[in-house]
Design a protein around this motif. Structure first.
Motif, PDB file in Angstrom:
ATOM      1  N   GLN A 138       4.294  -6.212   3.738  1.00  0.00           N
ATOM      2  CA  GLN A 138       4.279  -5.862   2.317  1.00  0.00           C
ATOM      3  C   GLN A 138       5.527  -5.063   1.953  1.00  0.00           C
ATOM      4  O   GLN A 138       6.169  -5.314   0.923  1.00  0.00           O
ATOM      5  N   ALA A 139       5.874  -4.099   2.811  1.00  0.00           N
ATOM      6  CA  ALA A 139       7.016  -3.233   2.522  1.00  0.00           C
ATOM      7  C   ALA A 139       8.315  -4.032   2.474  1.00  0.00           C
ATOM      8  O   ALA A 139       9.176  -3.776   1.626  1.00  0.00           O
ATOM      9  N   VAL A 140       8.462  -4.994   3.367  1.00  0.00           N
ATOM     10  CA  VAL A 140       9.686  -5.813   3.380  1.00  0.00           C
ATOM     11  C   VAL A 140       9.830  -6.572   2.065  1.00  0.00           C
ATOM     12  O   VAL A 140      10.900  -6.589   1.440  1.00  0.00           O
ATOM     13  N   LEU A 141       8.741  -7.207   1.613  1.00  0.00           N
ATOM     14  CA  LEU A 141       8.793  -7.988   0.374  1.00  0.00           C
ATOM     15  C   LEU A 141       9.014  -7.095  -0.839  1.00  0.00           C
ATOM     16  O   LEU A 141       9.799  -7.427  -1.743  1.00  0.00           O
ATOM     17  N   LEU A 142       8.321  -5.968  -0.880  1.00  0.00           N
ATOM     18  CA  LEU A 142       8.450  -5.073  -2.035  1.00  0.00           C
ATOM     19  C   LEU A 142       9.834  -4.438  -2.092  1.00  0.00           C
ATOM     20  O   LEU A 142      10.402  -4.251  -3.176  1.00  0.00           O
ATOM     21  N   THR A 143      10.380  -4.092  -0.935  1.00  0.00           N
ATOM     22  CA  THR A 143      11.735  -3.541  -0.912  1.00  0.00           C
ATOM     23  C   THR A 143      12.729  -4.567  -1.428  1.00  0.00           C
ATOM     24  O   THR A 143      13.627  -4.247  -2.224  1.00  0.00           O
ATOM     25  N   GLU A 144      12.586  -5.803  -0.987  1.00  0.00           N
ATOM     26  CA  GLU A 144      13.461  -6.867  -1.471  1.00  0.00           C
ATOM     27  C   GLU A 144      13.328  -7.035  -2.988  1.00  0.00           C
ATOM     28  O   GLU A 144      14.319  -7.227  -3.696  1.00  0.00           O
ATOM     29  N   VAL A 186       6.483   0.013  -7.004  1.00  0.00           N
ATOM     30  CA  VAL A 186       6.860   1.268  -6.328  1.00  0.00           C
ATOM     31  C   VAL A 186       5.626   1.927  -5.723  1.00  0.00           C
ATOM     32  O   VAL A 186       5.649   2.417  -4.587  1.00  0.00           O
ATOM     33  N   GLU A 187       4.538   1.953  -6.470  1.00  0.00           N
ATOM     34  CA  GLU A 187       3.291   2.538  -5.955  1.00  0.00           C
ATOM     35  C   GLU A 187       2.780   1.772  -4.743  1.00  0.00           C
ATOM     36  O   GLU A 187       2.367   2.369  -3.732  1.00  0.00           O
TER      37      GLU A 187
END
Length: 938
Positions: free
Chosen positions: A116-122, A156-157
């Motif tokens: 999830q973090a990888v996709l959201l960061t992208e 962001v959340e």
């Protein structure tokens, strides 16, 4: 065309070039069409939105003019007229807002927090500013901009929640603080911020944040926090177990094992055997996997080590030794292990002359597995280090890969054999079935399918595949090298050519063991199929000890016949042929290929020339990094030098062995500040001494190296350098070392001289660091007014320069001032900022020191819960990094904390540990006082 609305309006063509939309009204027209991209927009609507209800005379003609201008910029086919109005041709992937929304949706269903973090960061990296930034105040854009901003906040959340799951609470406390202030009523955001504060040991601040939200809700909406947030508040009050410092952070494995690019085939029994030997038999602590190059020793060792992560709580570490020179000594091997494990080898303010002994002490109570890879060229020093660890570190296990055994007591040797070969009947043309399969065939078929999509093993090609595997003796690397040949040859043609090849003498391979001849023959064949350009680039890559980036390959491997712009294409073809391995942003040669290419480089008469280019390139990189380490690129260049450590050492070795003293001094002077920041003073001392031992270098370079070395050895040295900025920095460095060694008068004089030099030279960094040091001198003399002036000036300068380490250094002095004034809240806030920077830059000594000071401030403020959590974190990190001084300090303060809460048993445990660990360093007086307090309260 690609369109950007997540920030100022932007357009790029298919080549990524920016397309200018020069006129304001034309840009607004494009924005309207993008807002309504899913349906045509009528002319009346466009006129209304473009001129905000006050159209010019002849509005339709004026609109047509704007549309014509837009078409000239984008292409006529991009703006289409329909009966219902005008429509912009935008595919979903052409608009950054659509890409963003797609990534956020994929993150919602991703399986793990990290995914999830990888996709959201992208997704969030697509944002360049507020949505529709240049037209956000216009009526037509307001609703869409608001919708996108809400999506961004939700992402962001979500990202913050995901990062909490794998233990990034410390960084989030800082990152979310400003966001919560800007959006004080968002309960999801507030809940994540509260959890981050709690997990970072800042429980009282988490509770204060809840009260802040409750006050805002009551004042602005007349409401109370929702049930989820109330439940979180109660859990924090009760210290409920599910809120303890993130479970993921506690159980996260400490390791640097790389993720394999391909699956391991045919080694399941071998992996089980290796794991059984190392993890379940207490008498096997040193296991050496032997075998010829290309047989798969490293892959087997990595797979077995990966399955033993749970067995070694202090970590499983791969230590790559291929880059060491054949003349390396035991201390060089020990230093490589120390660096890989991130141990603080100089944190005790002493020079550990015997690095092997220091390593043994550091690992004495650690339960670790070390994978020492590619040891055949340094067998004797590896054997010395391994023998010392077996004797002094009873919980340390070692796995070695080498073409020969170490031959020391306690070693278990396990040969790694080639993969199992197919049975004879598979070559006789009998019907293909599972019974004739073998691990060698399985590997070949998988690699063949990767090279030629759709390739499968059939009854027709099975005999040829079996013949290939038998001809190549089941050597994995040989099979992987030949598999790409299927792009141009059939299995039958390959088998026939192998028969011809092995019927001929193998040239340089004669006299080698049979399986090494097999591998050599395959590399020979791959080499012969390359063009002259590909051969040249491949052999030149061998000068890199630890792989290289594309930029390095371009700079080192190019020449007048092979310009830099062609290198990428050549590398791509070499990767396709399995001769070069792509590892993230780096390109690597497998060890067997690297040895072969070094021979070819020497045969071509290019070895000296391209080693020289390699040295010059890395000197340039080090000198660039040296400048950038004092500015906003600090974190990036620290990481870059971390990645190039082995190549930098190789460059220094080449400069020294070729007698080029000037290059050696340029390199060590450029790396000196990096070594200081990373705490690698043992490496720095040895490298500086080696460079200074060579003559023929210009005097300024020698003077600078002498000054760096003197500061690291806390002794006097003349600083006879014309460059005012460099002279100021070296005077500060040497003065600081002498001051902290007790020679305060000389130290103060050098720092004052450095400050004067920096001002004369206009060197703001030199002024900033000298002011920070002088602030501490004033504090030692109880002149808080002067200390505050200098510390604040230093912080302001470092902030302007973007130097995060420098700001940490100045802020540390400001926090000390706040502590002296009894302003605990201000001191804690300042130290929290220091902690974030120290963790970001991976400065572990600073992390431990800051955690300990934060705990001390919390204890002075009466918050024993937070003090205990902070000191436990400091103790854990100090222990992991073998920072003995930090262990003593943290254990001592845990003892004080336990005394404060009446827990005598814990107090005694911590204080006895501190006394035991601190005695060799002379740190026991404070501990003795605490023990006396414990005894007097009995």
């Amino acid at each position: 065309m690609r369109y950007g609305v997540l920030g100022p309006l932007a357009v790029w063509d298919s080549h990524g070039r920016r397309v200018e939309i020069p006129e304001v009204k034309v840009r607004a027209l494009l924005a309207i069409l993008l807002v309504h991209r899913e349906s045509p927009v009528s002319a009346d609507r466009l006129i209304e939105d473009l001129w905000d209800g006050r159209p010019p005379g002849g509005p339709l003609n004026t609109l047509h003019t704007k549309i014509s201008q837009l078409r000239r910029s984008l292409g006529r086919e991009q703006v289409v007229r329909h009966p219902a109005g005008y429509h912009l041709q935008v595919e979903e992937g052409d608009l950054d807002a659509s890409v963003f929304a797609n990534l956020v949706e994929r993150a919602r269903t991703a399986g793990t927090p990290r995914a999830q973090a990888v996709l959201l960061t992208e997704a969030l990296e697509l944002w360049r500013g507020p949505a529709y930034a240049d037209v956000a105040d216009r009526v037509f854009a307001r609703a869409e901009a608001t919708r996108l901003e809400e999506l961004r906040l939700a992402a962001v959340e979500h990202l913050a929640e995901a990062r909490l799951e794998f233990g990034e609470h410390d960084a989030l406390t800082t990152e979310l603080n400003g966001l919560v202030e800007r959006h004080p009523l968002r309960e999801r955001l507030r809940a994540t911020y509260m959890r981050a504060l709690y997990l970072a040991g800042r429980r009282s601040e988490a509770l204060d944040s809840y009260e802040d939200l409750r006050a805002h809700l009551a004042e602005e909406l007349g409401a109370d926090p929702g049930p989820d947030l109330r439940a979180l508040h109660e859990a924090i009050l009760r210290h409920e177990p599910q809120l303890a410092p993130a479970e993921a952070a506690r159980t996260r494995h400490r390791t640097n094992l790389p993720t394999p690019a391909t699956t391991l085939i045919g080694r399941e029994g071998d992996v089980t055997d290796v794991r059984r030997l190392l993890s379940t038999k207490p008498d096997v602590r040193l296991l050496t996997l032997t075998g010829p190059g290309g047989v798969g020793k490293t892959r087997l060792a990595l797979s077995a080590a990966r399955e033993m992560l749970d067995d070694f709580p202090d970590g499983v570490w791969m230590v790559e030794l291929a880059g060491l020179d054949r003349r390396s000594e035991a201390g060089d091997v020990a230093e490589r292990i120390i660096t890989t494990l991130g141990l603080c080898d100089t944190a005790a303010d002493s020079d550990p002359v015997d690095l092997v002994a220091w390593l043994c002490t550091a690992l004495a109570d650690k339960c670790v597995l070390l994978l020492l890879d590619n040891c055949e060229h340094v067998v004797e020093p590896v054997a010395a280090v391994a023998a010392a660890l077996l004797e002094s570190a009873p919980q340390t296990h070692i796995q070695v890969t080498s073409q020969e055994a170490l031959n020391i007591p306690g070693e278990t040797v396990r040969p790694v054999l080639p993969l199992a070969l197919p049975s004879a009947e598979s070559q006789l043309g009998r019907r293909h079935n599972a019974s004739v399969r073998s691990s060698a065939m399985d590997l070949f078929v998988e690699r063949a399918a990767a090279a030629v999509p759709g390739f499968t093993l059939t009854a027709d090609n099975a005999p040829a595949v079996a013949a290939i595997c038998r001809r190549l003796d089941g050597v994995p690397l040989a099979l992987e090298l030949v598999a790409p040949r299927l792009r141009v040859l059939s299995p039958e043609q390959i088998a026939a050519r192998l028969e011809d090849r092995f019927a001929l003498p193998t040239g340089p391979a004669r006299g080698r063991p049979a399986r090494q001849q097999t591998l050599r023959a395959m590399i020979d064949w791959s080499w012969e199929l390359l063009s002259e350009t590909e051969r040249a680039v491949l052999r030149r890559l061998a000068v890199h000890a630890d792989g290289c980036t594309l930029r390095a390959a371009e700079a080192v491997c190019s020449d007048t016949d092979i310009p830099e712009k062609r290198i990428l294409g050549v590398l791509t073809r070499l990767v396709d042929r399995s001769l070069v391995v792509r590892d993230g942003e780096r390109f690597r040669l497998l060890e067997s290929v690297a040895v072969y290419c070094t021979e070819r480089l020497e045969e071509a008469g290019e070895l000296a020339r391209f080693r020289s280019r390699f040295v010059v390139y890395h000197i340039g990189q080090a000198e660039t990094a040296d400048r950038e380490l004092r500015g906003p690129g600090q974190a990036r260049y620290l990481a870059r030098l971390d990645a190039e450590t082995v190549n930098m050492r190789r460059a220094l070795d080449i400069a020294l062995t070729t007698g080029n003293g000037e290059n050696a001094l340029r390199l060590v002077n450029a790396l000196a500040w990096y070594w200081v920041l990373r705490g690698r003073l043992s490496e720095a001392r040895r490298s500086l001494r080696a460079a200074l031992a060579h003559g023929g270098a210009p005097a300024p370079g020698r003077a600078a190296a002498e000054a760096w070395l003197a500061g690291m050895e806390t002794r006097d040295a003349p600083i006879d350098i014309d460059d005012g900025a460099l002279r100021s920095r070296l005077r500060w460095f040497l003065g600081t070392a002498l001051y902290r060694a007790g020679r305060r008068r000389e130290g103060r004089g050098l720092v004052e001289g450095g400050l004067a030099d920096a001002r004369a030279a206009g060197d703001r960094w030199g002024q900033a660091i000298a002011l920070a040091e002088r602030a501490d001198h004033y504090l030692d003399k109880h002149d808080t007014r002067s200390a505050l002036r200098d510390a604040q000036a230093s912080a302001d300068l470092f902030r302007d320069l973007g130097d995060r380490w420098g700001l940490l250094r100045a802020t540390r002095s400001l926090a000390r001032l706040a502590e002296i004034d009894g302003n605990h809240a201000s001191a804690a806030a300042l130290l929290d900022g220091c902690l974030d920077v120290a963790k970001e830059l991976e400065l572990w000594v600073e992390v431990v020191e800051t955690l300990t000071r934060l705990g001390r401030v919390a204890l002075a403020d009466g918050d024993t819960d937070r003090a205990k959590l902070l000191h436990e974190q400091a103790l854990q990190i100090a222990s992991e990094r073998s920072y003995t001084r930090g262990e003593v300090q943290a254990a001592t303060w845990l003892g004080h904390n336990a005394l404060r809460t009446g827990d005598r048993n814990s107090a005694e445990i911590h204080l006895r540990r501190a006394a035991e660990r601190g005695y060799p360093l002379g740190l026991s007086p404070g501990v003795a006082a605490a023990l006396a307090q414990l005894d007097s309260s009995a």
